[in-house]
Design a protein around this motif. Structure first.
Motif, PDB file in Angstrom:
ATOM      1  N   LEU A   6       0.807  -1.217   0.105  1.00  0.00           N
ATOM      2  CA  LEU A   6      -0.191   0.023  -0.132  1.00  0.00           C
ATOM      3  C   LEU A   6       0.965   1.177   0.163  1.00  0.00           C
ATOM      4  O   LEU A   6       1.812   1.412   0.736  1.00  0.00           O
ATOM      5  N   THR A   7       0.784   2.220  -0.616  1.00  0.00           N
ATOM      6  CA  THR A   7       1.389   3.167  -0.773  1.00  0.00           C
ATOM      7  C   THR A   7       0.589   4.622  -0.878  1.00  0.00           C
ATOM      8  O   THR A   7      -0.567   4.513  -1.046  1.00  0.00           O
ATOM      9  N   VAL A  19     -10.371  -3.869   5.053  1.00  0.00           N
ATOM     10  CA  VAL A  19     -10.871  -4.113   3.900  1.00  0.00           C
ATOM     11  C   VAL A  19     -12.484  -4.396   3.881  1.00  0.00           C
ATOM     12  O   VAL A  19     -12.813  -4.926   5.086  1.00  0.00           O
ATOM     13  N   SER A  20     -13.119  -3.967   2.813  1.00  0.00           N
ATOM     14  CA  SER A  20     -14.701  -3.780   2.961  1.00  0.00           C
ATOM     15  C   SER A  20     -15.467  -5.175   3.028  1.00  0.00           C
ATOM     16  O   SER A  20     -16.614  -5.276   2.714  1.00  0.00           O
ATOM     17  N   ASN A  21     -14.434  -6.047   2.394  1.00  0.00           N
ATOM     18  CA  ASN A  21     -15.178  -7.392   2.259  1.00  0.00           C
ATOM     19  C   ASN A  21     -14.586  -8.550   3.306  1.00  0.00           C
ATOM     20  O   ASN A  21     -13.642  -8.725   3.418  1.00  0.00           O
ATOM     21  N   PRO A  51     -14.921  -5.253  -6.839  1.00  0.00           N
ATOM     22  CA  PRO A  51     -13.904  -4.507  -6.005  1.00  0.00           C
ATOM     23  C   PRO A  51     -14.266  -4.065  -4.665  1.00  0.00           C
ATOM     24  O   PRO A  51     -15.340  -4.073  -4.301  1.00  0.00           O
ATOM     25  N   VAL A  52     -13.201  -4.216  -3.923  1.00  0.00           N
ATOM     26  CA  VAL A  52     -13.258  -3.970  -2.352  1.00  0.00           C
ATOM     27  C   VAL A  52     -12.499  -2.752  -2.393  1.00  0.00           C
ATOM     28  O   VAL A  52     -11.670  -2.335  -2.724  1.00  0.00           O
ATOM     29  N   THR A  67      -8.981   0.979  -4.150  1.00  0.00           N
ATOM     30  CA  THR A  67      -9.663  -0.123  -4.659  1.00  0.00           C
ATOM     31  C   THR A  67      -8.608  -1.334  -4.857  1.00  0.00           C
ATOM     32  O   THR A  67      -7.676  -1.325  -5.473  1.00  0.00           O
ATOM     33  N   PHE A  68      -9.212  -2.588  -4.521  1.00  0.00           N
ATOM     34  CA  PHE A  68      -8.508  -3.792  -4.622  1.00  0.00           C
ATOM     35  C   PHE A  68      -9.569  -4.905  -5.259  1.00  0.00           C
ATOM     36  O   PHE A  68     -10.743  -4.936  -4.755  1.00  0.00           O
TER      37      PHE A  68
END
Length: 178
Positions: A6-7, A19-21, A51-52, A67-68
């Motif tokens: 993560l940057t 994470v939203s999932n 996407p999460v 987004t991931f």
């Protein structure tokens, strides 16, 4: 499990990654610097393919999200039935493999074969129609399946010529040898 980096800015010791999932868990989060965090994302079987949002929380608060994307594993293609078709025909085919998802596409290396009526029946089966042109190359063609997770290996589909057609014979009779 996927290693991620993560940057951003203003990362601090003790930062947490969210994470939203609920099917994606975060472990091993480590603040490398004020601009970088490394972590491991473990994606559970059955996770929604969507996407999460990933956020970072420090003592100063929670930052904006990034987004991931959770994508399916790449498809595999193990067989096609039938494995051949005749020029100038439309052949219904069944492709068998794994990790098929809606939106999958089928590619054929013979430009004389058009794919239509593609239906993802299940994670292991696709049906389609191969329309074989009258002048399609008489040779084996490679067939593959692609999804957002990648492209399968190839199986072979062979174009064959039509059966011969006899329209007349001349003469139509002869005397028996004596």
């Amino acid at each position: 499990t996927v290693p991620v980096t993560l940057t951003g800015f203003n990362f601090q010791a003790g930062a947490t990654v969210n994470v939203s999932n609920p099917f994606v868990t975060v472990s091993g989060a480590s603040v490398v610097s004020a601009t970088q965090i490394t972590a491991l994302f473990t994606i559970a079987l059955g996770s929604p393919l969507a996407p999460v949002t990933v956020t970072v929380t420090t003592a100063s608060g929670t930052g904006s999200g990034a987004t991931f994307n959770v994508v399916p594993p790449p498809p595999t293609l193990t067989s096609i039935t039938p494995a051949s078709g005749i020029q100038n025909t439309a052949v219904p085919v069944t492709l068998t493999g794994t990790n098929f998802v809606p939106g999958a596409t089928v590619s054929v290396s013979n430009s004389g074969i058009a794919v239509s009526n593609l239906t993802v029946v299940s994670a292991t089966q696709i049906t389609a129609t191969f329309s074989i042109a009258f002048n399609a190359a008489l040779s084996p063609a490679t067939v593959s399946v692609s999804t957002s997770g990648g492209t399968s290996g190839n199986v072979t589909f062979t174009v064959t010529p039509p059966a011969p057609t006899l329209t007349s014979i001349s003469p139509t009779s002869s005397l028996q040898a004596t």
